[in-house]
Scaffold this active site. Structure first.
Site, PDB file in Angstrom:
ATOM      1  CB  CYS A  12      26.083 -21.988 -33.301  1.00  0.00           C
ATOM      2  SG  CYS A  12      27.015 -20.289 -34.257  1.00  0.00           S
ATOM      3  CG  HIS A  41      35.131 -14.749 -27.253  1.00  0.00           C
ATOM      4  ND1 HIS A  41      33.723 -13.774 -27.798  1.00  0.00           N
ATOM      5  CD2 HIS A  41      36.205 -13.886 -27.054  1.00  0.00           C
ATOM      6  CE1 HIS A  41      34.814 -12.348 -28.223  1.00  0.00           C
ATOM      7  NE2 HIS A  41      35.560 -12.816 -27.995  1.00  0.00           N
ATOM      8  CD  GLU A 131      29.279 -10.305 -36.001  1.00  0.00           C
ATOM      9  OE1 GLU A 131      27.756 -10.359 -36.708  1.00  0.00           O
ATOM     10  OE2 GLU A 131      28.721 -11.442 -34.829  1.00  0.00           O
ATOM     11  CB  THR A 170      25.123 -12.964 -36.316  1.00  0.00           C
ATOM     12  OG1 THR A 170      26.159 -13.178 -34.842  1.00  0.00           O
ATOM     13  CG2 THR A 170      25.420 -12.448 -36.781  1.00  0.00           C
ATOM     14  CB  CYS A 200      22.797 -15.592 -36.930  1.00  0.00           C
ATOM     15  SG  CYS A 200      22.936 -16.566 -35.576  1.00  0.00           S
ATOM     16  CB  SER A 229      29.376 -10.944 -27.645  1.00  0.00           C
ATOM     17  OG  SER A 229      27.745 -10.272 -27.658  1.00  0.00           O
ATOM     18  CB  SER A 272      32.571 -19.781 -27.536  1.00  0.00           C
ATOM     19  OG  SER A 272      32.865 -18.672 -28.796  1.00  0.00           O
TER      20      SER A 272
END
Length: 289
Positions: A12, A41, A131, A170, A200, A229, A272
């Site tokens: 992203c 990650h 986060e 997010t 997000c 996650s 990721s």
């Protein structure tokens, strides 16, 4: 066999930005470079950065006396950190390259402002996720709760008359966020609730696309690191729509997949996951399955 790769699969904006910042710092070579926690990650990316001399620091206590004396640059990963981390890094004399995702920074600002205004803060997310740990560091810990499961939402008991501000990690599952908020809303004695959907847009889009793709696939492949996650959430969503959903890290994991009666294969990946790994998986599926 039809192979469809989700358009939203892979890095992203926030992750790509963070990774690029670390590579830039490694190439400059003006001193030691550290990341506060793994930059993302994904073991492949972290290993490549380590080979370029980037050191992962899990906490400020991990710095040796020599490292503190040598200073250097600390890159804050996209997950963000607590305010206290910025303060201590500054006092130690390190340069800070802040790669916190702008969407996460927005949550920091929200909870800080609402906390100062007397609101109790509820973070919908995983308490162990970096986060969420960072978000908690921007509001009053005495009046902050983290809720991830329905039973936690049902057991949540804010003070009567207390103002409540609800935000989300997010990368949280949007459907589950709505469910948990509704459970909290049903506590009739809470009169002033501000619910801010801070998931997000990229996460919501990725989850919706994954669900649609899984629904029409005989096999669904979800690529990402085991500790990611957002990839775990993608796997859960896809599994609901396609029983034959597989969670892999690289193409090496694909030999576990049964190849009988496959017409449609769907592929998605967490935020990721590098493009290179997605392409390798796609190639393996096309040539080997």
């Amino acid at each position: 066999m039809n192979i469809t790769v989700a358009k939203s699969a892979g890095f992203c904006f926030g992750v790509k930005r963070a990774v690029n910042k670390v590579y830039e710092q490694a190439d400059i070579k003006k001193g030691p470079v550290y990341t506060y926690g793994p930059i993302i990650h994904n073991e492949e990316v972290v290993r490549d950065l380590e080979e370029k001399g980037v050191t992962v620091i899990e906490s400020l206590e991990d710095f040796t006396e020599t490292q503190i004396q040598d200073k250097g640059t600390v890159v804050i990963r996209s997950h963000g950190v607590a305010k206290s981390v910025y303060d201590r890094l500054g006092r130690l004399g390190f340069e800070i390259e802040d790669a916190t995702c702008p969407f996460v920074l927005k949550i920091h600002q929200i909870v800080e402002e609402f906390s100062k205004d007397g609101y109790e803060i509820v973070i919908i997310g995983s308490s162990s996720h970096p986060e969420v740990e960072g978000i908690r560091g921007w509001c009053d810990p005495r009046h902050t709760a983290v809720i991830e499961k329905p039973e936690e939402a049902a057991a949540f008991c804010p003070k009567e008359g207390q103002k409540l501000c609800i935000v989300a990690q997010t990368t949280f599952n949007y459907k589950k966020f709505q469910e948990l908020v509704e459970i909290i809303r049903e506590k009739g004695y809470i009169r002033n609730i501000r619910v801010l959907n801070t998931i997000c847009n990229a996460t919501e889009e990725r989850q919706n696309e994954a669900a649609s793709l899984a629904e029409t696939s005989d096999i669904m492949i979800v690529i990402g690191g085991r500790s990611s996650s957002n990839t775990q959430k993608l796997y859960e969503i896809c599994k609901e729509e396609c029983a034959n959903t597989y969670y892999i890290q690289t193409e090496a994991d694909l030999n576990l997949i049964s190849t009988s009666h496959i017409d449609n294969v769907g592929i998605t990946a967490g935020a990721s996951t590098p493009k290179k790994i997605i392409e390798e998986v796609q190639k393996y599926v096309r040539t080997e399955l």
